[in-house]
Structures are given as structure tokens and as C-alpha cells.
Design an enzyme around this catalytic site. Structure first.
Site, PDB file in Angstrom:
ATOM      1  N   ASN A   8       0.207  -0.294   6.034  1.00  0.00           N
ATOM      2  CA  ASN A   8      -1.115  -0.877   5.809  1.00  0.00           C
ATOM      3  C   ASN A   8      -1.064  -2.412   5.689  1.00  0.00           C
ATOM      4  O   ASN A   8      -0.577  -2.949   4.690  1.00  0.00           O
ATOM      5  CB  ASN A   8      -1.665  -0.234   4.518  1.00  0.00           C
ATOM      6  CG  ASN A   8      -3.093  -0.621   4.227  1.00  0.00           C
ATOM      7  OD1 ASN A   8      -3.497  -1.752   4.485  1.00  0.00           O
ATOM      8  ND2 ASN A   8      -3.845   0.305   3.680  1.00  0.00           N
ATOM      9  N   ASP A  63       1.858   3.736  -3.737  1.00  0.00           N
ATOM     10  CA  ASP A  63       0.920   4.817  -3.460  1.00  0.00           C
ATOM     11  C   ASP A  63      -0.307   4.572  -4.328  1.00  0.00           C
ATOM     12  O   ASP A  63      -0.180   4.317  -5.529  1.00  0.00           O
ATOM     13  CB  ASP A  63       1.547   6.187  -3.742  1.00  0.00           C
ATOM     14  CG  ASP A  63       0.779   7.278  -3.010  1.00  0.00           C
ATOM     15  OD1 ASP A  63       0.464   7.076  -1.822  1.00  0.00           O
ATOM     16  OD2 ASP A  63       0.469   8.311  -3.616  1.00  0.00           O
TER      17      ASP A  63
HETATM   18  P1  ITT Z   1       0.926   3.135   2.947  1.00  0.00           P
HETATM   19  O1  ITT Z   1       1.584   3.207   4.295  1.00  0.00           O
HETATM   20  O2  ITT Z   1       1.332   1.945   2.141  1.00  0.00           O
HETATM   21  O3  ITT Z   1       1.042   4.443   2.174  1.00  0.00           O
HETATM   22  P2  ITT Z   1      -1.895   3.842   3.058  1.00  0.00           P
HETATM   23  O4  ITT Z   1      -3.118   3.153   3.578  1.00  0.00           O
HETATM   24  O5  ITT Z   1      -1.590   5.216   3.604  1.00  0.00           O
HETATM   25  O6  ITT Z   1      -0.644   2.867   3.262  1.00  0.00           O
HETATM   26  P3  ITT Z   1      -2.063   5.005   0.422  1.00  0.00           P
HETATM   27  O7  ITT Z   1      -1.349   6.237   0.835  1.00  0.00           O
HETATM   28  O8  ITT Z   1      -1.666   4.360  -0.851  1.00  0.00           O
HETATM   29  O9  ITT Z   1      -2.002   3.851   1.503  1.00  0.00           O
HETATM   30  O10 ITT Z   1      -3.593   5.397   0.466  1.00  0.00           O
HETATM   31  C1  ITT Z   1      -4.505   4.838  -0.330  1.00  0.00           C
HETATM   32  C2  ITT Z   1      -5.851   4.804   0.375  1.00  0.00           C
HETATM   33  O11 ITT Z   1      -6.795   4.513  -0.672  1.00  0.00           O
HETATM   34  C3  ITT Z   1      -5.957   3.668   1.379  1.00  0.00           C
HETATM   35  O12 ITT Z   1      -5.687   4.056   2.693  1.00  0.00           O
HETATM   36  C4  ITT Z   1      -7.413   3.219   1.194  1.00  0.00           C
HETATM   37  O13 ITT Z   1      -8.266   4.031   1.973  1.00  0.00           O
HETATM   38  C5  ITT Z   1      -7.648   3.483  -0.276  1.00  0.00           C
HETATM   39  N1  ITT Z   1      -7.325   2.285  -1.070  1.00  0.00           N
HETATM   40  C6  ITT Z   1      -6.234   2.058  -1.859  1.00  0.00           C
HETATM   41  N2  ITT Z   1      -6.281   0.830  -2.408  1.00  0.00           N
HETATM   42  C7  ITT Z   1      -7.414   0.277  -1.956  1.00  0.00           C
HETATM   43  C8  ITT Z   1      -8.029  -0.972  -2.137  1.00  0.00           C
HETATM   44  O14 ITT Z   1      -7.463  -1.928  -2.877  1.00  0.00           O
HETATM   45  N3  ITT Z   1      -9.175  -1.201  -1.520  1.00  0.00           N
HETATM   46  C9  ITT Z   1      -9.769  -0.268  -0.759  1.00  0.00           C
HETATM   47  N4  ITT Z   1      -9.267   0.943  -0.525  1.00  0.00           N
HETATM   48  C10 ITT Z   1      -8.096   1.208  -1.104  1.00  0.00           C
END
Ligand code: ITT
Length: 196
Positions: A8, A63
């Protein structure tokens, strides 16, 4: 220098913004199959243990999830999947007749120093808005953190860090780094610290 393992780009930009005064953050773009669990810490630790065989140290990953009280904590650890399927419009639809808008973002950072595996947690309590407002990414336009004067994460720009779950987790991580001393890590690992 420290590596961030994430798929991300937005996370990378936020972490870099919050850590660049003490160390360089290098992004390792990984798209791995996350272990499924309803416990963010377990997901973070299991992922870091698995990736430790492949990645340079020190590295960290995160996460994160949005837990909506009226929906029993949904989408929680499944936030990434739910966001990709429903988006903000879908979540607002699920909440359309719901009075209780309480929600919480949680971030768990797992740090692998090369010797140890540690976690740091941050929370941001707030409310789900009734309409999307502002920019940002993910659920930013629909989450109003406490103390922001009614502004969503999406409306806060870089001010988001002062209110966000990620900001709170990074403050814990920084405390750890400062307590150990960047120099100590540099000696142990040869690559830690602002100068390293
Ligand atoms: P990684 O590869 O780092 O895991 P990811 O996007 O899959 O990236 P996560 O598994 O931690 O990340 O998923 C968390 C989701 O929650 C992320 O995709 C967003 O949709 C949401 N999210 C987490 N933090 C956020 C933030 O600060 N602002 C907006 N949405 C957020």
C-alpha cells in the site's frame, strides 16, 4: 534505515512522513497472502515471521482495520477486502439507518529488528460520517476522529497523523527506537539510524 513491507503506497507515504526525521524508510512492495485471523496482532506477527525469511532487516509491516461498533466490529481485520468490494458508498449504505456511528481504527506495527520481533499498537476513536468528505485514501473520507472538529481523515491532510491510529502506533515505535538509541541498532545491525 528501515524497510517497510507493504502493498500500500499510501501507508508508505504516511510512515515516511512520520519517521523521516529519525531514519530513512525504504518501501519493499510486497503482495503476500495475509494469514486470516480476527486478531490484527496475530496477523501482523504471523506475517512478519513468515516474511523474515525473505526480507532484509530491520523491517516492519502494519496490519490495520476499521471497527464499526454497530456492525459488531465489522469490517475489522477484513477492512482491505471490504473496502475493495464495497467502498465507502457501500459502508455508508450499511450504516444508513444506524444511529450509533461509533467506530475505531486500529493499527498494529510488527517490527523485526533482526534479533527480536515486537509489536506497537495505536488506536483512533471516532465516528462514521453520513457522507464522504475530503480526499485521502481508503476509509479516510468517512471517518471523523475525536478532536478533529468534525473533520474526516480525508479533510485533515497531513494533520491526520496527529489523530490517526497509525500516528499513535508510530509514536510507540519512536519511543522504542529512542529508548534503545539509534546508535545501538546501528552497531548491532550496521544499517539502523538516521546516519546509517
Ligand atoms: P498491506 O499490504 O500493508 O497489508 P493493505 O492495504 O492490505 O496493505 P491492511 O491489510 O492493513 O492494509 O488493510 C487495512 C485496510 O483498512 C486498508 O486497505 C484501508 O482500506 C483501511 N485503512 C487502514 N488504515 C487506513 C487509513 O489510515 N485511512 C483509510 N483507510 C485505512
Amino acid at each position: 534505515m528501515i524497510y517497510l513491507a507493504s502493498s500500500n503506497r499510501h501507508k508508505y507515504e504516511e510512515f515516511r512522513r512520520m519517521l523521516s526525521d529519525i531514519m530513512e524508510v525504504r518501501w519493499i512492495q510486497v503482495d503476500y497472502l495475509e494469514p486470516q485471523s480476527d486478531d490484527l496482532e496475530e496477523v501482523a506477527l504471523t506475517s512478519a515471521l513468515w516474511l523474515a525469511d525473505y526480507l532484509p532487516k530491520p523491517f516492519f509491516l502494519e496490519d490495520a482495520g476499521l471497527f464499526i461498533r454497530a456492525l459488531g466490529g465489522f469490517p475489522g481485520p477484513f477492512s482491505s477486502y471490504v473496502f475493495s468490494k464495497l467502498g465507502n458508498e457501500g459502508v455508508l449504505k450499511l450504516m444508513s439507518d444506524v444511529k450509533d456511528r461509533e467506530a475505531e481504527f486500529i493499527s498494529v506495527i510488527a517490527l523485526h529488528t533482526g534479533r527480536e520481533l515486537l509489536t506497537f499498537m495505536g488506536r483512533s476513536r471516532g465516528q462514521i460520517s453520513t457522507e464522504p468528505r475530503g480526499g485521502g485514501w481508503g476509509f479516510d473520507p468517512v471517518f471523523i476522529p475525536e478532536g478533529s472538529g468534525g473533520r474526516t481523515f480525508g479533510e485533515l491532510g497531513e494533520e491526520k497523523d496527529a489523530f490517526s491510529h497509525r500516528g499513535a502506533a508510530v509514536r510507540e515505535l519512536r519511543r522504542f527506537i529512542q529508548a534503545r538509541g539509534a546508535q545501538l541498532f546501528k552497531n548491532e545491525l550496521g544499517s539502523w539510524g538516521a546516519e546509517g
